[in-house]
Design a protein around this motif. Sequence first.
Motif, mmCIF file in Angstrom:
data_model
loop_
_atom_site.group_PDB
_atom_site.id
_atom_site.type_symbol
_atom_site.label_atom_id
_atom_site.label_comp_id
_atom_site.label_asym_id
_atom_site.label_seq_id
_atom_site.Cartn_x
_atom_site.Cartn_y
_atom_site.Cartn_z
ATOM 1 N N PHE A 198 10.615 8.225 -10.399
ATOM 2 C CA PHE A 198 11.132 9.148 -9.393
ATOM 3 C C PHE A 198 11.090 8.480 -8.031
ATOM 4 N N LEU A 199 12.037 8.871 -7.185
ATOM 5 C CA LEU A 199 12.097 8.381 -5.814
ATOM 6 C C LEU A 199 12.101 9.565 -4.866
ATOM 7 N N MET A 213 8.612 -3.553 -3.385
ATOM 8 C CA MET A 213 8.742 -2.660 -4.541
ATOM 9 C C MET A 213 9.657 -1.491 -4.220
ATOM 10 N N LYS A 214 9.498 -0.896 -3.050
ATOM 11 C CA LYS A 214 10.356 0.226 -2.666
ATOM 12 C C LYS A 214 11.809 -0.216 -2.604
ATOM 13 N N ALA A 215 12.049 -1.397 -2.044
ATOM 14 C CA ALA A 215 13.422 -1.900 -1.969
ATOM 15 C C ALA A 215 13.989 -2.137 -3.361
ATOM 16 N N LEU A 220 17.699 -0.524 -7.499
ATOM 17 C CA LEU A 220 17.972 -0.248 -8.910
ATOM 18 C C LEU A 220 18.706 1.070 -9.056
ATOM 19 N N TRP A 221 18.236 2.096 -8.382
ATOM 20 C CA TRP A 221 18.874 3.407 -8.502
ATOM 21 C C TRP A 221 20.334 3.364 -8.059
ATOM 22 N N PRO A 261 3.485 0.232 -11.212
ATOM 23 C CA PRO A 261 4.042 0.252 -9.861
ATOM 24 C C PRO A 261 4.822 1.520 -9.540
ATOM 25 N N LEU A 262 5.163 2.307 -10.581
ATOM 26 C CA LEU A 262 5.892 3.557 -10.362
ATOM 27 C C LEU A 262 4.971 4.768 -10.294
#
Length: 318
Positions: A198-199, A213-215, A220-221, A261-262
Motif C-alpha cells: 500500500f502507498l 525505497m519510497k521512490a 513501480l505503481w 520494506p513494505l
Amino acid sequence: MDANNDEVVYYLAGFIRIYKDARIERLSGNEIVPATTFDPKTGVSSKDVIIIPETGVSARLFLPKINHASDQKLPLLIYIHGGAFCIETPFSPTYDSYVSSLVAEAKVVAVSIHYRRAPEHPLPIAYEDSWAVLQWIASHSNRNGTESWLNNHADFQRVSIIGDSAGATIAHNMAVRATETPLEGVRFVGLGLIHAFFLGEEPVGPEVSDEEMKATTDKLWMVMCPSSIGCNDPLINPAACTNLQGLACKRVVVCVAEKDPLIGGALFYHKTLHKSGWEGELELMEVQGEGHVFHLFNPANDKAVAMKTRLASLLNTD
C-alpha cells in the motif's frame, strides 16, 4: 536490430526488465507445474479452469481430501498471488505448493486466481479480472454453475479472500468492491492480507525514511498503473477509500514482517481500517526477524507455520 531498442526503460531487480521497444523480460516466477489429480503428501487435488476464454483469465482450483459421499460443505478460499502485479501465477511451484498446503491445513476449497499481468495489461486490469472471477464463483451459489467442485463442496456462506504482497492489495480492493456491489448468494467472512503493498500521498510508515525505497515503490505503481492519479489512488491507498467502514467481511488478519520494506504500508492499512469505523474483528500478526513473503521461500519455518495456522483459523470463521 536497432541498438536503441535494447535500451532499458524500467528495471526492478529480481522482477522485470522493460525495454524501449516494449519487450518484457520477466526475471522470476516463470516456471509452472501441472495440476495434481491427487497429491499423496497433502491429500489435495487440483485442476485448472479457463474462466474467460477471450482474455485467458483462469484459475487453479484445489480440493482437500474429503468423503465424496458426504454432503458437507467446506469454507471457500479465494487466493490472489503477489509479484508486483507483473510476475508469478497460480501455476508456479511457489504458489501451487503454498495454496495446496493451506488447503490441507484448513480443509477448504480454494480458487487461486490467474489475472492478466502488467505492464502488457496495465492496472487496473488485474483488479477487473479478479472481480470477474469472483462473479464467476458467485454464479455457483445456486449449485448450478459450470464447476462441479464449487457446486458440490463449497460453502458460499463462508468465503474468505487472502492475498500476499500485490495480491493483498487486490484482495483488499475485492472486499471493498463486494461492499459496493454485493455478490448474490455469497457471504464474505474473512480477509487475509500478507505483507500487503500500500502507498499513501503522505509518508505511511518507517520505510519511507528511505527515500530510495519510497521512490522505487511510487515508480513501480505508476509503471504498472499509468492511468493512476498517483499514490493517493484508492486502488493503492486505503485512506482514499470512501467506504472502508463497510468492508465486506467480519474478520481481517493483517500479517507483517519486521524486515519487510513494505511493512509501513501494511501497518498504515491496519491503522486506517481501525480508525474507519469498521465494526469487524481486526488482527495484526507481527513476525520478527523475517522479510517480505518469507513464508513462500521457507514454508517449513516455524514462523511461517504459525502464520499458516492463523490463516487457517481465519478461513474457518463462521
